[in-house]
Structures are given as C-alpha cells and as structure tokens.
Motif scaffolding. Structure first.
Motif, PDB file in Angstrom:
ATOM      1  N   GLN A 101       1.047  -0.939   0.071  1.00 57.76           N
ATOM      2  CA  GLN A 101      -0.262   0.050   0.189  1.00 57.76           C
ATOM      3  C   GLN A 101       0.587   0.940   0.099  1.00 57.76           C
ATOM      4  N   PRO A 102       0.376   2.536   0.025  1.00 60.56           N
ATOM      5  CA  PRO A 102       0.970   3.549  -0.175  1.00 60.56           C
ATOM      6  C   PRO A 102       2.246   3.540   0.976  1.00 60.56           C
ATOM      7  N   GLY A 103       3.254   3.530   0.249  1.00 63.62           N
ATOM      8  CA  GLY A 103       4.753   3.969   1.526  1.00 63.62           C
ATOM      9  C   GLY A 103       4.457   2.254   2.443  1.00 63.62           C
ATOM     10  N   CYS A 104       4.311   1.891   2.409  1.00 56.84           N
ATOM     11  CA  CYS A 104       4.752   0.679   2.895  1.00 56.84           C
ATOM     12  C   CYS A 104       4.863  -0.427   1.957  1.00 56.84           C
ATOM     13  N   PRO A 105       5.282  -1.211   1.117  1.00 58.08           N
ATOM     14  CA  PRO A 105       5.764  -2.324   0.510  1.00 58.08           C
ATOM     15  C   PRO A 105       5.048  -3.477   0.841  1.00 58.08           C
ATOM     16  N   ALA A 106       5.261  -4.199   0.039  1.00 58.80           N
ATOM     17  CA  ALA A 106       4.511  -5.924   0.498  1.00 58.80           C
ATOM     18  C   ALA A 106       5.587  -6.313   1.269  1.00 58.80           C
ATOM     19  N   HIS A 107       5.561  -7.500   1.884  1.00 64.30           N
ATOM     20  CA  HIS A 107       7.040  -7.713   2.873  1.00 64.30           C
ATOM     21  C   HIS A 107       5.866  -9.886   3.345  1.00 64.30           C
ATOM     22  N   ARG A 108       7.230 -10.301   3.640  1.00 68.11           N
ATOM     23  CA  ARG A 108       6.761 -11.215   4.451  1.00 68.11           C
ATOM     24  C   ARG A 108       7.508 -11.355   5.505  1.00 68.11           C
ATOM     25  N   LEU A 109       6.507 -11.615   6.176  1.00 64.17           N
ATOM     26  CA  LEU A 109       7.183 -12.126   7.993  1.00 64.17           C
ATOM     27  C   LEU A 109       7.303 -13.213   7.956  1.00 64.17           C
ATOM     28  N   SER A 110       8.356 -13.474   8.850  1.00 68.55           N
ATOM     29  CA  SER A 110       7.972 -14.912   9.534  1.00 68.55           C
ATOM     30  C   SER A 110       7.926 -14.771  10.940  1.00 68.55           C
ATOM     31  N   ASP A 111       8.553 -13.875  11.584  1.00 64.62           N
ATOM     32  CA  ASP A 111       8.443 -13.188  13.171  1.00 64.62           C
ATOM     33  C   ASP A 111       7.809 -12.336  13.125  1.00 64.62           C
ATOM     34  N   PRO A 112       6.088 -12.307  13.407  1.00 69.38           N
ATOM     35  CA  PRO A 112       6.443 -11.005  13.506  1.00 69.38           C
ATOM     36  C   PRO A 112       5.559 -10.185  14.693  1.00 69.38           C
ATOM     37  N   GLN A 113       6.822  -9.163  15.493  1.00 73.49           N
ATOM     38  CA  GLN A 113       7.216  -9.534  16.759  1.00 73.49           C
ATOM     39  C   GLN A 113       6.199  -7.844  16.808  1.00 73.49           C
ATOM     40  N   GLY A 114       4.916  -8.340  17.834  1.00 72.27           N
ATOM     41  CA  GLY A 114       4.887  -6.607  18.327  1.00 72.27           C
ATOM     42  C   GLY A 114       3.790  -6.137  17.159  1.00 72.27           C
ATOM     43  N   LEU A 115       3.490  -6.574  16.461  1.00 70.42           N
ATOM     44  CA  LEU A 115       2.512  -6.395  16.085  1.00 70.42           C
ATOM     45  C   LEU A 115       1.281  -7.468  16.597  1.00 70.42           C
ATOM     46  N   ILE A 116      -0.262  -6.962  16.291  1.00 70.81           N
ATOM     47  CA  ILE A 116      -1.293  -7.150  16.587  1.00 70.81           C
ATOM     48  C   ILE A 116      -2.214  -7.616  15.325  1.00 70.81           C
ATOM     49  N   VAL A 117      -2.411  -9.212  15.194  1.00 74.78           N
ATOM     50  CA  VAL A 117      -2.753  -9.969  13.981  1.00 74.78           C
ATOM     51  C   VAL A 117      -3.820  -9.972  14.127  1.00 74.78           C
ATOM     52  N   VAL A 118      -5.104 -10.090  13.692  1.00 69.10           N
ATOM     53  CA  VAL A 118      -6.211 -10.596  13.886  1.00 69.10           C
ATOM     54  C   VAL A 118      -7.067 -11.141  12.665  1.00 69.10           C
ATOM     55  N   PRO A 119      -7.458 -11.891  12.674  1.00 71.77           N
ATOM     56  CA  PRO A 119      -7.658 -12.028  11.254  1.00 71.77           C
ATOM     57  C   PRO A 119      -9.705 -11.505  10.594  1.00 71.77           C
ATOM     58  N   ALA A 120      -9.467 -11.148   9.084  1.00 73.66           N
ATOM     59  CA  ALA A 120      -9.985 -10.312   8.512  1.00 73.66           C
ATOM     60  C   ALA A 120     -11.631 -10.482   8.984  1.00 73.66           C
ATOM     61  N   ALA A 121     -11.921  -9.335   8.785  1.00 72.62           N
ATOM     62  CA  ALA A 121     -13.338  -9.536   8.872  1.00 72.62           C
ATOM     63  C   ALA A 121     -14.356 -10.517   7.314  1.00 72.62           C
ATOM     64  N   SER A 122     -14.742 -10.897   6.973  1.00 75.51           N
ATOM     65  CA  SER A 122     -14.929 -11.561   6.123  1.00 75.51           C
ATOM     66  C   SER A 122     -16.392 -10.098   5.160  1.00 75.51           C
TER      67      SER A 122
END
Length: 323
Positions: free
Chosen positions: A301-322
C-alpha cells in the motif's frame, strides 16, 4: 643419604613389583582402585547415555509453552549430570591416591609430635595416617624397639655403612663387617629394612585410598537418588508433559488477516517491516506456520511495500472480517 637408602626411596615412586603386591596392604589398594575404576567407567557411560538421550525437541516445545517448565527440565538434567560427575570425580580421587615416599612420611612424622632421635615418642600424632603407621601398627611396620619412621631410615643408613666396611651399631648390636657372620647378618638386615620401608609406604597408600573409597561409598547412595530424581524429572517434563500441551493449529490454507503496526519506527523494523510502515494498518494473508506463529505475506500500500514476515513481533494480528 647413601646409595642404598636412595635406591630404597626411589622404589617408593616406582610401580609395585609382583613380589610387593603379595603384601596385604598393596593387594588391598589394588582391589579398592579396581572397584573405583569400575565406578568411573559406569558413571561416565551413564552420563554419556543421558546426554545422548536428551530430548531437545521436546524441551524446545516445553520452553515455548512455558519457559519456567523448560528451565525446570534443564535443572533436572543438570542435577542428574552433577550427581553422575560427582561419583566420577570421587572415584578418580581413589584412583589418584599416591604411594608416598618414605622421606615424606618421615618429615610428617617428625613434625607431628615426633620425638626422634631425642627419645621415645611421648604423645600420639594428630594425623590419623601417622597414628595408623607409628602407633596402631608400629611393631608390624617399623619393627621392635622403633616408634618413629626416621629410626627405620637411620637403621638402613647405618646398614649401608656397615656393608661398605664400617663398624656400626644397630638396635644395640655392633656389627663388624670383617666377621663373616656379621656381614651376612647385615645383608639380611638390609633386606628386611628395605621390605619394611616398602611396607610403610604400602600401608600409607592403602590408608589414603581406603579413606577416599569410604567417602565415595558413603555418598554413592545419595548421589544415585539425586541422579534418579533428575532423570525421572527430566523424562516426565520432556516426554510426558509436552503431550498434554495443546498445540496451536497449523495454517494449511491462506487465512486473510489484518494487523496494526506500532507507531514506533524501531518496532516496525523489529517486526520485519520498513520504518515507513510505522503506525499503519496492513492487510495480508497467513500462508504457513501456526495460528500462534503465522508466516504472513502483507499487501503493498502507499508508503509500505509488500513483505513476508516469518516472525511478526509486536504486531497485533487478527483474522480479517469476512465481507
């Protein structure tokens, strides 16, 4: 010291001959050291088997579930190894018991309430070893009319002078080497004194070996109990307990997720993102790993390229709402 006495002293440093091993003290020492050698081999083999059998994979899973349980398992393994190595070191001390030279024993005897050559011993020595040699086994080791190791050495020294042709007095008897009977008696006396000197060193080695062996024997059962407690504790924690831990399901197909990146640039980079992604809300998909530790591919997205994260430390990850 004469060459005869020097030769006798050098004998103390040499390995016992077959004839010397016939003495009770030397034979007892060999038997004790043989038993200790068996214990050394057994303890070393047991420790090696334990180290080879450490279930490190299960230990890692246990640590991931609760680091305190992982530390407890490591402590149990350390306890078992410490008990095995303690037996090993104590057995090695038995094997390392040395055969002291007669001159060293003489020095100790003179320094520990000894009265030779001024007269008979008045007080018993403090050292248990010397008490064994010059009090409890005085007649057997030193011979009649002797109560000091130094008198045994001095008699051998006088015998050497007599064999060299000098007139000497030993234990109240005067020997004239030119008299055939006296010369033969001097040779017999020299043989006896050398045997007694070897016997004193044999007895000293047996005493020290037996003392170290008794220490090993007294602590063997407590060490064995400690070893078994450590092994059983480690086995239970690493083999049985991990099976009771609920494992997080594996990601078998892509799962749409949303994540919030902390506003700190350092936190963003620690999670594997560019610092320009700080404070953003990203979307992506968990493509592998487990639900607890997913591997995530983010969308650009603008200002942040795509990444592959193998250890997403410190990120709040939740399933996306359908939708």
């Amino acid at each position: 010291m004469s060459s005869l006495v020097s030769g006798a002293t050098r004998t103390e440093h040499a390995m016992p001959t077959t004839e010397e091993l016939a003495s009770g003290d030397a034979a007892a020492t060999v038997e004790l050291k043989s038993t200790a050698k068996w214990l050394v081999g057994g303890s070393a083999s047991t420790a090696a088997v334990l180290v080879a059998g450490l279930q490190l994979t299960n230990l890692e899973k246990l640590g991931e579930a609760d680091w305190r349980l992982g530390a407890l398992a490591l402590g149990a393994a350390f306890l078992a190894l410490a008990a095995a190595f303690r037996v090993l070191f104590q057995a090695a001390a038995v094997l390392g018991a040395t055969r002291p030279p007669i001159d060293l024993l003489d020095d100790k005897d003179r320094a520990d309430r000894g009265n030779y050559p001024n007269g008979p011993r008045v007080e018993q020595p403090n050292d248990p070893l010397l008490k064994e040699l010059v009090v409890l086994r005085r007649t057997e080791l030193l011979g009649p009319n002797r109560d000091a190791i130094g008198s045994l050495i001095d008699d051998l020294r006088r015998t050497a002078r007599g064999l060299a042709g000098a007139r000497v007095t030993i234990q109240g008897r005067t020997y004239r080497p030119r008299v055939p009977g006296d010369a033969a008696d001097l040779r017999a006396l020299a043989t006896e004194l050398e045997r007694r000197i070897r016997g004193v060193s044999d007895a000293a080695e047996r005493f020290e070996t037996a003392k170290k062996y008794q220490h090993l024997k007294d602590s063997f059962v407590p060490n064995a109990i400690i070893f078994l407690v450590g092994v059983l504790g480690f086995a239970w924690l690493t083999l049985l307990y991990p099976g009771r831990i609920t494992q997080s399901p594996e990601v078998t197909e892509p799962v749409q997720v949303e994540m919030t990146v902390p506003s700190s640039e350092s936190a963003a980079t620690a999670a594997g993102l560019d610092k320009t992604c700080a404070g953003m809300k990203l979307t992506g998909a968990a493509v592998a790993g487990s639900l607890d530790k997913p591997i995530i591919v983010t969308r650009a997205q603008p200002g942040c390229p795509a990444h592959r994260l193998s250890d997403p430390q410190g990120l709040i990850v939740v399933p996306a709402a359908s939708k």
